[in-house]
Design a protein around this motif. Structure first.
Motif, short mmCIF file in Angstrom:
data_model
loop_
_atom_site.label_atom_id
_atom_site.label_comp_id
_atom_site.label_asym_id
_atom_site.label_seq_id
_atom_site.Cartn_x
_atom_site.Cartn_y
_atom_site.Cartn_z
N GLY A 1 0.82 -1.21 0.00
CA GLY A 1 0.00 0.00 0.00
C GLY A 1 0.85 1.26 0.00
N ILE A 2 2.16 1.06 -0.08
CA ILE A 2 3.06 2.22 -0.11
C ILE A 2 3.69 2.35 -1.49
N MET A 3 4.04 1.22 -2.08
CA MET A 3 4.55 1.24 -3.46
C MET A 3 3.77 0.21 -4.27
N SER A 4 3.73 0.43 -5.58
CA SER A 4 3.02 -0.52 -6.44
C SER A 4 3.85 -1.80 -6.57
N GLN A 5 3.19 -2.86 -7.04
CA GLN A 5 3.89 -4.13 -7.22
C GLN A 5 5.13 -3.94 -8.11
N GLN A 6 4.98 -3.17 -9.18
CA GLN A 6 6.11 -3.02 -10.10
C GLN A 6 7.26 -2.23 -9.47
N GLU A 7 6.90 -1.23 -8.69
CA GLU A 7 7.97 -0.49 -8.00
C GLU A 7 8.68 -1.40 -7.00
N LEU A 8 7.88 -2.15 -6.25
CA LEU A 8 8.48 -3.05 -5.25
C LEU A 8 9.38 -4.07 -5.92
N ALA A 9 8.90 -4.61 -7.05
CA ALA A 9 9.65 -5.66 -7.74
C ALA A 9 11.03 -5.15 -8.18
N GLY A 10 11.15 -3.82 -8.36
CA GLY A 10 12.42 -3.29 -8.84
C GLY A 10 13.39 -2.89 -7.74
N LEU A 11 13.00 -3.04 -6.49
CA LEU A 11 13.89 -2.61 -5.39
C LEU A 11 15.02 -3.61 -5.19
N GLN A 12 16.10 -3.08 -4.58
CA GLN A 12 17.21 -3.96 -4.19
C GLN A 12 16.88 -4.57 -2.83
N ASP A 13 17.56 -5.66 -2.47
CA ASP A 13 17.41 -6.20 -1.13
C ASP A 13 18.32 -5.46 -0.17
N PRO A 14 17.98 -5.26 1.03
CA PRO A 14 16.72 -5.57 1.72
C PRO A 14 15.64 -4.53 1.39
N SER A 15 14.61 -4.97 0.73
CA SER A 15 13.63 -4.01 0.22
C SER A 15 12.87 -3.26 1.30
N VAL A 16 12.70 -3.88 2.48
CA VAL A 16 12.00 -3.19 3.56
C VAL A 16 12.67 -1.83 3.84
N ALA A 17 13.99 -1.78 3.70
CA ALA A 17 14.72 -0.53 3.95
C ALA A 17 14.24 0.57 3.00
N TYR A 18 14.06 0.23 1.74
CA TYR A 18 13.65 1.25 0.76
C TYR A 18 12.20 1.67 0.95
N VAL A 19 11.40 0.71 1.37
CA VAL A 19 9.99 1.06 1.61
C VAL A 19 9.91 2.04 2.77
N LEU A 20 10.66 1.76 3.83
CA LEU A 20 10.63 2.66 4.98
C LEU A 20 11.25 4.01 4.61
N GLU A 21 12.25 3.97 3.75
CA GLU A 21 12.86 5.22 3.30
C GLU A 21 11.82 6.08 2.59
N ALA A 22 10.98 5.44 1.81
CA ALA A 22 9.95 6.18 1.10
C ALA A 22 8.96 6.82 2.09
N VAL A 23 8.83 6.20 3.25
CA VAL A 23 7.88 6.74 4.24
C VAL A 23 8.50 7.84 5.09
N VAL A 24 9.69 7.60 5.62
CA VAL A 24 10.25 8.55 6.60
C VAL A 24 11.58 9.17 6.19
N GLY A 25 12.09 8.85 5.02
CA GLY A 25 13.39 9.39 4.63
C GLY A 25 14.53 8.42 4.98
N PRO A 26 15.75 8.85 4.64
CA PRO A 26 16.91 7.95 4.70
C PRO A 26 17.13 7.26 6.04
N TRP A 27 16.82 7.88 7.14
CA TRP A 27 17.13 7.21 8.42
C TRP A 27 16.38 5.89 8.54
N GLY A 28 15.22 5.84 7.90
CA GLY A 28 14.45 4.61 7.94
C GLY A 28 15.22 3.45 7.32
N ALA A 29 15.88 3.76 6.20
CA ALA A 29 16.65 2.72 5.52
C ALA A 29 17.81 2.27 6.40
#
Ligand code: ARG
Length: 486
Positions: free
Chosen positions: A267-295
């Motif tokens: 509900g934060i990124m689309s399937q296609q955006e998620l599919a293109g992330l590097q691992d660990p993807s949770v870091a990038y999702v949180l970055e999208a929510v709160v900025g770099p410290w989340g990652a």
């Protein structure tokens, strides 16, 4: 039972010395062995093959199937206190020596390949600030991983073990960032993003709903591997009943975290955006929510989690080989202990294989994802045997009430069905590859039986073995011709 703690337990289990384990410690053991790397890379690894709708179906199947399996482990822990090495002992009790051996062998292979994948994931995480580490399979990353591997080896050889307290601490350290992730992303969750392409019709590479559900199954198995953790160490439990409770409790907690992380990230990124992330993807999702410290927070949590899980799984690998060798199902050298009482033969065999596979990873360009598919496919047989043994016990044992028997039969039946569905979902490619890994084990089994002067195979075992060898030869041919790849 009042037996002396160290009287009967295998060395690697006497492992984390100290008091016997109560419910919190057993739960932490299960959660600690289940949460390693998988959850931190979950959003991408599911999104590469599934859109939100199929993902929900996939989780529903997984929740029911894994719960059934967890309940089978609970039931077996309660009804078969004598079989205190878990998975391997169940297969042997149900299906004889060769199947017991194969279950230990397959579990071990899955476990060490899992550890290889941890090194790769660690490398790719470090690669996000040291580019030479790339995706975790570059020369620098493999060199670093090898150094770390042998450092852990040296520590374990000297008798370092995951004490219950240490395990408790790393478990908390990895769960806290994940809970924070859940809280922060609930606020950022947008329903519109989640439902935009609910069934994945807009992504041509996803395929039908069934294809999508099937394809995510190996990832959902992977994240639950370790669910058998408390059973494996059951001789150390203070109370038998806590093994089962810890398993089910740990399962529920982990399920909550997994589904939460997966659903919210969609509900934060689309399937296609998620599919293109590097691992660990949770870091990038949180970055999208709160900025770099989340990652950074997630990466730190992941590194702690991986270090803890590497140690835990090194011990589990060693333990299973050692337990089988003590039972004389594996050759004698695997039962060897050093002056510190550490099963050094089993440890060395494990880490040599990890090293070999690290090198293969480098030459094959394998990624974290391909390794985890392989580790999941190889563990299916041990899981199937445990579930089937559960069904045998539920049907043959003496039960005080017919209702209880019926309940256990249903649970174990469901777990068997789930295991069969997983074999189907794994698909021929990974099953063939894992047959290639299973087949050479037979040589060790022959060696072990010869050492004992015992007859090696029964006729039906020979039949199965020939099928296995045929599959393995076909897989080898496939790898050579290039229609199978790792
Ligand atoms: N080293 C291993 N064999 N790990 C297997 C367990 C994987 C664990 N469930 C995870 O998600 O990370």
């Amino acid at each position: 039972m009042t037996q002396h703690p160290s009287a009967e337990m295998p060395q690697a289990q006497a492992a984390a010395e100290g008091p016997r384990l109560g419910l919190p410690a057993l739960t932490a053991l299960v959660v600690g062995s289940m949460i390693g790397g998988g959850i931190f890379a979950l959003p991408t690894n599911v999104a590469v093959s599934a859109a939100p709708g199929p993902m929900l179906i996939g989780w529903a199947i997984t929740a029911v199937g894994m719960l059934a399996l967890a309940l089978v482990f609970q039931m077996l822990a309660n009804r078969r206190p004598d079989l205190n090495t878990g998975i391997y002992a169940y297969a042997k009790a149900g299906f004889g020596n060769f199947m017991g051996f194969s279950s230990a062998w397959g579990y071990w292979i899955s476990a060490f390949i899992g550890t290889v994948s941890y090194f790769v994931l660690m490398g790719s995480t470090i690669g996000q600030f040291i580019p030479a580490f790339g995706e975790g399979n570059t020369a620098a990353a493999i060199g670093f991983a090898s150094a770390l591997l042998w450092t852990i080896h040296a520590l374990v050889l000297r008798g370092i073990r995951t004490a219950a307290t240490l395990n408790m601490l790393t478990t908390i350290a990895k769960v806290v960032p994940l809970i924070l992730f859940l809280i922060l992303s609930v606020l950022a969750f947008r329903f519109g993003v989640f439902t935009a392409d609910f069934w994945g019709q807009a992504s041509p590479n996803l395929g039908s709903t069934l294809d999508q559900v099937k394809a995510m199954m190996m990832v959902t198995v992977w994240v639950f591997i370790g669910i058998e953790g408390a059973s494996t160490y059951s001789s150390r439990a203070a109370r038998r009943s806590d093994i089962g409770r810890g398993t089910v409790l740990g399962f529920l907690l982990t399920l909550f975290l997994l589904v939460g992380v997966n659903v919210l990230s969609m509900g934060i990124m689309s399937q296609q955006e998620l599919a293109g992330l590097q691992d660990p993807s949770v870091a990038y999702v949180l970055e999208a929510v709160v900025g770099p410290w989340g990652a950074w927070l997630i990466r730190a949590g992941l590194l702690v989690s991986l270090l803890g899980a590497m140690l835990a799984w090194t011990l589990l690998c060693t333990e299973i080989l050692y337990a089988a060798a003590k039972d004389k199902e594996m050759p004698r050298f695997l039962a060897r202990e050093n002056a510190y009482g550490v099963p050094s033969g089993a440890l060395l065999a494990t880490n040599l294989m990890v090293q070999l596979f690290l090198l293969l990873t480098y030459f094959n360009d394998s990624t974290y994802l391909t390794l985890l598919y392989l580790a999941s496919a190889t563990i299916l047989l041990p899981y199937l045997f445990s579930a089937a043994y559960g069904l045998m016990v539920a049907s043959r044992d003496h039960y005080a009430s017919a209702r209880e028997r019926t309940r256990d039969q249903w649970t174990a039946g469901l777990a068997v069905l789930y295991a069969l569905w997983l074999l189907y979902a794994a698909g021929p490619q990974y099953l063939l590859l894992s047959s290639l890994l299973y087949a050479p084990g037979a040589l060790l089994f022959v060696k072990a039986r010869r050492e004992q002067g015992l007859p090696v195979f029964r006729p039906w075992e020979l039949g199965l073995l020939s099928l296995l060898v045929l599959a393995a030869l076909y897989a080898a041919y496939g790898l050579k011709q290039g229609f199978l790849t790792l």
